[in-house]
Design a protein around this motif. Sequence first.
Motif, PDB file in Angstrom:
ATOM      1  N   ASP A   1       3.025  45.855 -10.079  1.00 45.47           N
ATOM      2  CA  ASP A   1       1.775  45.104  -9.927  1.00 45.47           C
ATOM      3  C   ASP A   1       1.322  44.657 -11.315  1.00 45.47           C
ATOM      4  O   ASP A   1       1.094  45.491 -12.194  1.00 45.47           O
ATOM      5  CB  ASP A   1       0.716  46.017  -9.279  1.00 45.47           C
ATOM      6  CG  ASP A   1      -0.661  45.358  -9.242  1.00 45.47           C
ATOM      7  OD1 ASP A   1      -0.785  44.186  -9.674  1.00 45.47           O
ATOM      8  OD2 ASP A   1      -1.618  46.022  -8.790  1.00 45.47           O
TER       9      ASP A   1
ATOM     10  N   GLU B   1       8.777  44.691  -8.562  1.00 46.73           N
ATOM     11  CA  GLU B   1       7.695  45.204  -7.706  1.00 46.73           C
ATOM     12  C   GLU B   1       6.443  45.617  -8.493  1.00 46.73           C
ATOM     13  O   GLU B   1       5.415  45.939  -7.902  1.00 46.73           O
ATOM     14  CB  GLU B   1       8.174  46.421  -6.882  1.00 46.73           C
ATOM     15  CG  GLU B   1       8.986  46.066  -5.639  1.00 46.73           C
ATOM     16  CD  GLU B   1      10.354  45.513  -5.986  1.00 46.73           C
ATOM     17  OE1 GLU B   1      11.037  46.130  -6.835  1.00 46.73           O
ATOM     18  OE2 GLU B   1      10.733  44.454  -5.444  1.00 46.73           O
TER      19      GLU B   1
ATOM     20  N   LYS C   1      -3.479  36.660  -6.034  1.00 47.09           N
ATOM     21  CA  LYS C   1      -2.532  36.587  -4.910  1.00 47.09           C
ATOM     22  C   LYS C   1      -2.265  35.149  -4.483  1.00 47.09           C
ATOM     23  O   LYS C   1      -1.240  34.830  -3.916  1.00 47.09           O
ATOM     24  CB  LYS C   1      -3.115  37.338  -3.694  1.00 47.09           C
ATOM     25  CG  LYS C   1      -2.998  38.829  -3.790  1.00 47.09           C
ATOM     26  CD  LYS C   1      -3.130  39.487  -2.410  1.00 47.09           C
ATOM     27  CE  LYS C   1      -4.343  39.061  -1.609  1.00 47.09           C
ATOM     28  NZ  LYS C   1      -5.627  39.648  -2.031  1.00 47.09           N
TER      29      LYS C   1
ATOM     30  N   HIS D   1      -8.235  33.915   2.906  1.00 48.01           N
ATOM     31  CA  HIS D   1      -7.919  35.124   2.133  1.00 48.01           C
ATOM     32  C   HIS D   1      -9.155  35.941   1.803  1.00 48.01           C
ATOM     33  O   HIS D   1      -9.069  36.889   1.033  1.00 48.01           O
ATOM     34  CB  HIS D   1      -7.193  34.738   0.846  1.00 48.01           C
ATOM     35  CG  HIS D   1      -5.832  34.173   1.088  1.00 48.01           C
ATOM     36  ND1 HIS D   1      -4.721  34.954   1.227  1.00 48.01           N
ATOM     37  CD2 HIS D   1      -5.414  32.895   1.280  1.00 48.01           C
ATOM     38  CE1 HIS D   1      -3.669  34.189   1.459  1.00 48.01           C
ATOM     39  NE2 HIS D   1      -4.065  32.932   1.505  1.00 48.01           N
TER      40      HIS D   1
ATOM     41  N   GLU E   1       7.242  36.703  -4.660  1.00 50.61           N
ATOM     42  CA  GLU E   1       7.277  37.491  -3.419  1.00 50.61           C
ATOM     43  C   GLU E   1       5.884  37.976  -3.054  1.00 50.61           C
ATOM     44  O   GLU E   1       5.182  38.542  -3.892  1.00 50.61           O
ATOM     45  CB  GLU E   1       8.159  38.732  -3.623  1.00 50.61           C
ATOM     46  CG  GLU E   1       9.643  38.556  -3.350  1.00 50.61           C
ATOM     47  CD  GLU E   1       9.952  38.309  -1.883  1.00 50.61           C
ATOM     48  OE1 GLU E   1      10.638  37.305  -1.623  1.00 50.61           O
ATOM     49  OE2 GLU E   1       9.493  39.105  -1.016  1.00 50.61           O
ATOM     50  N   GLY E   2       5.500  37.759  -1.824  1.00 49.60           N
ATOM     51  CA  GLY E   2       4.221  38.303  -1.364  1.00 49.60           C
ATOM     52  C   GLY E   2       3.000  37.514  -1.816  1.00 49.60           C
ATOM     53  O   GLY E   2       1.872  37.944  -1.610  1.00 49.60           O
ATOM     54  N   LYS E   3       3.216  36.378  -2.475  1.00 48.28           N
ATOM     55  CA  LYS E   3       2.070  35.571  -2.923  1.00 48.28           C
ATOM     56  C   LYS E   3       2.147  34.174  -2.326  1.00 48.28           C
ATOM     57  O   LYS E   3       3.180  33.769  -1.807  1.00 48.28           O
ATOM     58  CB  LYS E   3       2.067  35.480  -4.440  1.00 48.28           C
ATOM     59  CG  LYS E   3       1.778  36.801  -5.104  1.00 48.28           C
ATOM     60  CD  LYS E   3       1.523  36.583  -6.574  1.00 48.28           C
ATOM     61  CE  LYS E   3       1.168  37.898  -7.251  1.00 48.28           C
ATOM     62  NZ  LYS E   3       0.849  37.686  -8.648  1.00 48.28           N
ATOM     63  N   GLU E   4       1.025  33.453  -2.434  1.00 50.81           N
ATOM     64  CA  GLU E   4       0.987  32.102  -1.880  1.00 50.81           C
ATOM     65  C   GLU E   4       0.750  31.066  -2.954  1.00 50.81           C
ATOM     66  O   GLU E   4      -0.016  31.289  -3.888  1.00 50.81           O
ATOM     67  CB  GLU E   4      -0.156  31.994  -0.856  1.00 50.81           C
ATOM     68  CG  GLU E   4       0.260  32.391   0.539  1.00 50.81           C
ATOM     69  CD  GLU E   4      -0.871  32.205   1.541  1.00 50.81           C
ATOM     70  OE1 GLU E   4      -1.714  31.294   1.358  1.00 50.81           O
ATOM     71  OE2 GLU E   4      -0.898  32.992   2.509  1.00 50.81           O
TER      72      GLU E   4
END
Lengths: 455, 193
Positions: free
Chosen positions: B91, B89, A227, A97, A273-276
């Motif tokens: 941030d 959504e 993230k 990353h 969502e969209g993260k690890e």
Amino acid sequence: MAHAEAAAKFNENEAKVNWHDKALWFVRQKRDKQAHKIQGWEQLRDYASALKANVLSNLDNYLVQFEENAKKNGVTVHWAANAEEHNKIIHSILQKHNAKKIVKSKSMLTEECHLNPFLEANDIEVIDTDLGERIVQLAKEPPSHIVLPAIHKTKEEVDELFQEHLGTKPSGGNPEYLTREARKHLRNKFLQADAAITGVNFAVADTGGFVVCTNEGNADMGAHLAKVHIACMGMEKLIPQEKHLGIFLRLLARSATGQPITTYSSYFNKPEEGKEMHIIIVDNGRTEQLSREDFRRSLHCIRCGACMNTCPIYRRSGGHSYDATIPGPIGSILSPGKDLTKHSSLPFASTLCGSCSDVCPVKINIHEQLYKWRQIIVKDVPQPTVKKNIMKAAGSILAKPKTYDFVGKSTRFMLKHTPKSLINSKINTWGHARDLPEVKGDNFEEWYKKRQKNE
Amino acid sequence: MSRESILKAVKANKPETLSLPDIDLSVFDEDINLIERFKENIEFVGGRLLELDGLATLDEEIKTLYPEAKKIVSCMKESALGTVPVSKETDPHTLEDIDLTIIKGNFAVAENGAVWVSEDDMVVRALPFITNDLILVVPKNAVNLHMHQIFDAISERERTFGTFISGPSKTADIEQCLVVGAHGAISLTVVLF
Ligand code: SF4
């Protein structure tokens, strides 16, 4: 350095030692109040102990079950045999990353693996975000307690550290002001972090989720802003089912600090969502400890620190005197399993009073294990001559009642008449800070006989 | 990866199977006033309890408690005080300067003053932590005695993220002096209605 020598150093500052002693005893008393307040405390401890015993006896299957469920939840699971592998896995995730700024919440495991120096050597900034851990990180020291990492520091020392590193104004050690400044400083770090590392308090086999407990909210601030979230867990952190969290969460904070629960007990199951989200399961000597019948129960430990707060030796010798990641009574049974020679003095850093075992929420027989290590150590590790001969003499005297009686009489004579210079002599380390007790007339047997005759 | 070797070593070194204990939850029963005990505990952990009869006056009460709050997130339709809208959504970094957040809590725990907040109710995971002040609104009949009951109550949910919050964020890392407001919310008010 042997524990006694390091403890002597800590004792050079008498006022500080007295404060340390009292502060920790106060925490122990808070623990008692909370424990007595709820119904069924002892039952909770029994259940927790039985659950942990079940976990250890079925650990391989629980680990596989946990992994399977975590994967279903979209979490990546890694396995590390030792500290080196653990650090490398973290590094490779960060590299993927391109993460250069890391925030980390409290994790004794990453201390054990010496993760910080490893990452720093690889040009990665890692910031400990628990206030106590940040203090010791700035001071370039290891934590001296697993729950209260900076308990050995005075507020004036913190004041100076913050002036130097955070640019604060001299405040004479005002905790309110210093905490506010730390909040600002660390807020920025949270907002800029590329990845967050946390520990794991409990991992749940039947859901694949894990729980992280903090009072400050630092684990959550890190994990929800960055993230990537990497959670590092010793393999013994597993519990069988989600409902068992009820038992452990009721015990943990009450035992640790005398709070009914930590401010935040966060239960992570799926990444956003969209993260690890990554979990690293670490062995690093735990399977070996599992093989030692006499010591495997030490793997029940939930790292509450209660055994440290209650220990008369810990309170008066300070966490650093143990020279080990986990200090105190539990550390003294874990560390010899890792390096017997280096840590051979630790099992002797105890009065064997058993107070640790009495407060341990998962009922580890800590003082008995300390005694067992002593037996192994006197056999395997060369002992100083003075100690050896005294032990030998004591052994043969205690074995023979006649001699015991004679020696007893002469000891009382000696206690009354031995000159102080002999007791506090250089050879006798034990006597450095001690005087012999005043001797009252009779020994027990004489007193008892007289009492029978109503004398 | 060391997975296989670790599992092999565990298998070889583990003791004989010990069964799971039969847990009798009745030993933890207590016949007490749940609201009273919850109140005691929430105050002990540095939070504040506000008892209301229904939610009609909720916004009014909040305005009296936090008159200075400008940037407000409301995650429940019963409060119209929200000035900053959030969604899945959003941030979380943009929430850095939120003054006040109002979230519904599904369950409260009498024995420790904690409130269970699920991901659905907080909308953005970082929200209850990053906000300056936090209000959790919980129905009176959702106060349970202890943690065992809560885990039973939440056993059917979809598992993503959830947290127990007991009081405002705090630390005692400087000479054991308790300071409220470490990294998370600086104050917590629980509204029971
Ligand atoms: S050994 Fe027991 S008392 Fe000590 S830290 Fe571990 S769980 Fe707590």
